[in-house]
Structure formats: C-alpha cells, structure tokens
Design a protein around this motif. Structure first.
Motif, PDB file in Angstrom:
ATOM      1  N   ASN A  82       0.833  -1.195   0.000  1.00 47.11           N
ATOM      2  CA  ASN A  82       0.000   0.000   0.000  1.00 47.11           C
ATOM      3  C   ASN A  82       0.873   1.253   0.000  1.00 47.11           C
ATOM      4  N   TYR A  87      -2.093   6.785  -4.286  1.00 50.77           N
ATOM      5  CA  TYR A  87      -3.515   6.509  -4.128  1.00 50.77           C
ATOM      6  C   TYR A  87      -4.305   7.016  -5.331  1.00 50.77           C
TER       7      TYR A  87
ATOM      8  N   ASN B  23       1.382   2.198   7.058  1.00 53.57           N
ATOM      9  CA  ASN B  23       0.827   2.265   5.706  1.00 53.57           C
ATOM     10  C   ASN B  23      -0.498   1.554   5.569  1.00 53.57           C
ATOM     11  N   GLN B  24      -1.341   1.653   6.593  1.00 51.36           N
ATOM     12  CA  GLN B  24      -2.638   0.998   6.449  1.00 51.36           C
ATOM     13  C   GLN B  24      -3.611   1.982   5.833  1.00 51.36           C
ATOM     14  N   ARG B  25      -4.382   1.509   4.854  1.00 52.95           N
ATOM     15  CA  ARG B  25      -5.270   2.443   4.156  1.00 52.95           C
ATOM     16  C   ARG B  25      -6.473   2.809   5.037  1.00 52.95           C
ATOM     17  N   VAL B  58      -6.680  12.967   3.173  1.00 53.58           N
ATOM     18  CA  VAL B  58      -6.481  11.937   2.147  1.00 53.58           C
ATOM     19  C   VAL B  58      -7.522  10.835   2.305  1.00 53.58           C
ATOM     20  N   LEU B  61     -10.848  12.009   1.015  1.00 50.98           N
ATOM     21  CA  LEU B  61     -10.909  11.971  -0.448  1.00 50.98           C
ATOM     22  C   LEU B  61     -11.097  10.537  -0.923  1.00 50.98           C
ATOM     23  N   ASP B  62     -10.473   9.614  -0.200  1.00 53.35           N
ATOM     24  CA  ASP B  62     -10.563   8.207  -0.571  1.00 53.35           C
ATOM     25  C   ASP B  62     -12.003   7.703  -0.448  1.00 53.35           C
ATOM     26  N   CYS B  63     -12.741   8.255   0.540  1.00 46.94           N
ATOM     27  CA  CYS B  63     -14.140   7.830   0.725  1.00 46.94           C
ATOM     28  C   CYS B  63     -15.111   8.767   0.042  1.00 46.94           C
ATOM     29  N   ASN B  64     -14.615   9.702  -0.716  1.00 44.44           N
ATOM     30  CA  ASN B  64     -15.453  10.709  -1.371  1.00 44.44           C
ATOM     31  C   ASN B  64     -16.236  11.551  -0.368  1.00 44.44           C
ATOM     32  N   ARG B  65     -15.634  11.799   0.808  1.00 44.92           N
ATOM     33  CA  ARG B  65     -16.267  12.717   1.759  1.00 44.92           C
ATOM     34  C   ARG B  65     -15.631  14.084   1.552  1.00 44.92           C
ATOM     35  N   MET B  92      -5.108  16.728  -5.107  1.00 47.01           N
ATOM     36  CA  MET B  92      -5.747  15.439  -4.875  1.00 47.01           C
ATOM     37  C   MET B  92      -7.256  15.605  -4.788  1.00 47.01           C
ATOM     38  N   GLN B  98     -12.626  14.441 -10.132  1.00 42.25           N
ATOM     39  CA  GLN B  98     -12.382  14.098 -11.537  1.00 42.25           C
ATOM     40  C   GLN B  98     -12.148  15.316 -12.421  1.00 42.25           C
ATOM     41  N   ALA B 130      -5.582   6.934 -13.182  1.00 45.09           N
ATOM     42  CA  ALA B 130      -7.009   7.093 -12.939  1.00 45.09           C
ATOM     43  C   ALA B 130      -7.783   7.153 -14.250  1.00 45.09           C
TER      44      ALA B 130
END
Lengths: 112, 285
Positions: A82, A87, B23-25, B58, B61-65, B92, B98, B130
């Motif tokens: 990861n 990302y 490094n855990q997501r 980050v 953004l990963d969860c689209n919040r 980011m 998008q 992407a």
C-alpha cells in the motif's frame, strides 16, 4: 541463565563489601592518609566490584537474539504494497459515500 | 464500531499514528475516528495535528467525503499558505472530483516552482492511472525513475503496473531492483517468487523455489511462502522435463514443507484439519 537466590546472596555480599571499601576509604582520607599506601583497600574494592558484576549478569535475565528481520516478522504484504503517494480516488468505494452523485460519471463520459 | 466511539482523543491519536506508520489504508475507519473523537479536540494534538489533518483529508478523499476533506485542507491552508505539500492535497481533491485538467495545471506549476518535488510528479502518474492510460503511466514512471533511481515506492508501483499489463519479465526486473534496497525483506522474496511462479517454465519455477526458501529462512511464519513452495515443488514434480535426481531432491523439500506447514497450523490453531482441507483444494498431496 536463570536468576537464583544464590546469585542474589552473592550480589548482597558484593555490595556490602563495596560499600565497606568506600566508607573506609573515606575515613582514611579524612584522617589524612594517602590511599595508595593501602593496597588491601584497593584490592577489596576491585574484587567486590567484580563479584557484583558477576551476580548482576545472572540476575538481569536471558539475553535476546538480535535478528535483522525482527521488525519485518509481523508485517504482511498487504501493508507493504500500500503506497500512499500513489492513491487513486476513482474506485468503487466512492459510491458508498453519502455525498456520491451517480450522474457524475455520465457527465464525465459526455465531456470526453 | 464501539471501540472508536468510546476511545478518548489520545487513544485515537495513537491509532491514527499506528496506521500512518504502517501504511494501512483503512480510510473509512480514519474518518469514523475523526468524526467521533478527534474533530473537536484537534487543538490538543500540538504539532501532530498537521500530519493528522493531512492523513484525514487523504482518507476523506478516498471515501469521497469532500466536505470533511475541504474543512481539513482549509485549516491546513490557513496555517501554511505557501506550502507545496498542502497544494498537492488540493490537487488530490481536484482528482477526487475528476477535474483532471485543472489538477494537471496545478501540478505543472508546482513542478516549475520546485523541480525536485516528487509528490507532484507522482500525482501526475496517478492521474494517468485514474484515466486508465496504463501504458502512458508506465512510460511516465520510467522517465521518473531515470531521474530518481532510488525511489523504492515507485519501483514497486511500476512492478504493479507491469503486472496489471501482464508483462512479467519487466515486473521481475523491478522486483530485483527492490532487492537491492532491502535484501532481508522476506515479503519481497516471496513476491518475487510469486511472479516467477506465475510466469511459469521449469527454470523460473526452480528460481522461485530458491526465493521461497529464502523468504522462509528470513521468516518462518510466512505461510504464503510455504504454500508457494509447496505449489512450485508440485509443479516441478509433475513436469516431464525434470531429471530423476532433481525430482528426488524436490520431493524431499515437499515433505519438509508439509511438515512445516502442519507445525505452523498446530501452533496457531491447535489442529491441522483446515490444512488438510486446503491442501486437497490445491491438489497438493
């Protein structure tokens, strides 16, 4: 190398002798004698120190092996692979968010 | 999650730090912790708060919040108006929305200001990824690696991209590059062997066997490497090209692996029932 009562007794004796040597050295010094003239005192100090060291080595417990891979042992590939700086955000998890707008994909497609 | 609701702010801080370092997501959990316990106590974190804000934005953004991300980035901008690192976060956010063209424009200006800014260059590659333009991303990555040859993450990323394109020979090369940085990492040896095994062919599988053995040597709890070794041994034994002497040696290794696997399962679970089931599923006896 298990610590035993035997080693604890040795440590106590060693410390007693060390303290005794220190106290008598202080006394002699205060009475104006030169310490280099009393070899027995120096001898007692050194021997009791060695005795203390011997006992402490046994009491302190087992030594642990140092391994180069120790810290990697519990890591898994999932965390190693990861990489935060790479990302990507357009994954399916996006659609689980309360703010998700399903029409956004169509818009993006139309623009292209 | 009950745990995240009850935990106090310093416990939450420790959890976030642990995830950051390892490094855990876990983006959803990060947001949960943030909303339940940290958002109102952020001033108590001292200098740690900026890293936490970055991590949370980050994750958001990963969860689209985007709402959470916007407020975090906003407080970072207030603190560091000219920071390029914060600007990369803004990029980011554009990516998550998008708006790739705008994001690219921003990245170009960042790179113009600071030529050695690796984060911005990496984001450029991510935008290509992407857009699903993998060959272009690979080209860009190789260009990047010509300039920054010691960047391990990027070698790893390039390896993953080659794998997604099915170009195993080049992926193997990237893994070899990673070995040079961490010769004692058992996971890399295991991964390398995995790729070689996937590539197939007697020679590759024999090389894979030696790397699986190396991985097990470095960490005997690596179950994946043990299974990999069992599978590769099985492959060699069933191959017609292999000589009899070699087969004898390999079958010895096979015996050793199954014994070792059984022992690991004994230690972890106290029985080997699941193991026998799994082994029969893999058709390795």
């Amino acid at each position: 190398m298990a610590s035993t009562g035997y080693h604890k007794i040795i440590l106590t004796i060693g410390i007693c002798f060390l303290v005794h040597a220190a106290v008598s050295a202080a006394q002699r010094k205060s009475s104006g004698q030169d310490l280099h003239e009393i070899p027995s005192l120096i001898f007692q100090g050194i021997v009791s120190l060695i005795v203390c060291m011997y006992a402490i080595i046994y009491i302190a417990g087992d030594l642990k092996e140092i391994r180069a891979t120790e810290e990697l042992e519990n890591k898994s590939w999932e965390t190693l692979r990861n990489i935060p700086s790479f990302y990507m955000f357009n994954h399916r998890g996006r659609s689980l968010s309360p703010a998700y707008d399903p029409t956004s994909i169509n818009k993006a497609l139309n623009e292209e | 999650m009950e745990l995240t609701k009850q935990s106090s702010w310093n416990k939450a801080r420790d959890i976030l730090k642990d995830w950051r370092d390892n490094n855990q997501r876990r983006s959803v959990e990060v947001i949960e912790i943030w909303e339940n316990s940290l958002a109102s106590k952020i001033h108590k974190l001292g200098d740690d708060r900026f890293v936490v804000l970055e991590q949370v934005s980050v994750a958001a953004l990963d969860c689209n919040r985007l709402d959470v991300a916007a407020s975090c980035i906003h407080s970072l901008i207030k603190e560091f108006p000219n920071s390029l690192r914060v600007r990369t976060l803004l990029v980011m956010k554009l990516e998550a929305q998008q708006r790739y063209e705008e994001a690219l424009e921003h990245l170009e200006t960042i790179i113009k200001i600071d030529e050695t800014n690796t984060a911005a260059r990496k984001r450029k590659i991510c935008i290509l990824k992407a857009k699903n333009k993998i060959p272009e991303a690979i080209k860009e990555l190789t260009e990047y690696l010509k300039k920054f040859m010691t960047d391990q993450e990027t070698w790893q990323e390039l390896c993953d991209l080659y794998l997604s394109e099915g170009d195993y020979a080049k992926a193997v090369f990237c893994m070899e590059e990673l070995f040079l940085h961490h010769p004692h990492n058992h996971l890399l040896h295991q991964r390398y062997a995995d790729i070689l095994y996937t590539q197939g062919g007697l020679e590759n599988i024999e090389l894979a066997i030696s790397h699986y053995l190396m991985a097990i040597n470095l960490n005997e709890k690596n179950i994946r490497a043990l299974y990999g070794l069992a599978l590769s041994c099985h492959q060699v034994l069933t191959s017609a090209k292999c000589s009899a002497a070699k087969k004898k040696e390999i079958s010895k290794q096979m015996m050793w692996v199954s014994k070792h696997l059984a022992r690991q399962y004994e230690e972890q679970q106290g029985n080997t029932e699941t193991l026998t089931e799994l082994m029969s599923a893999l058709q390795v006896s």
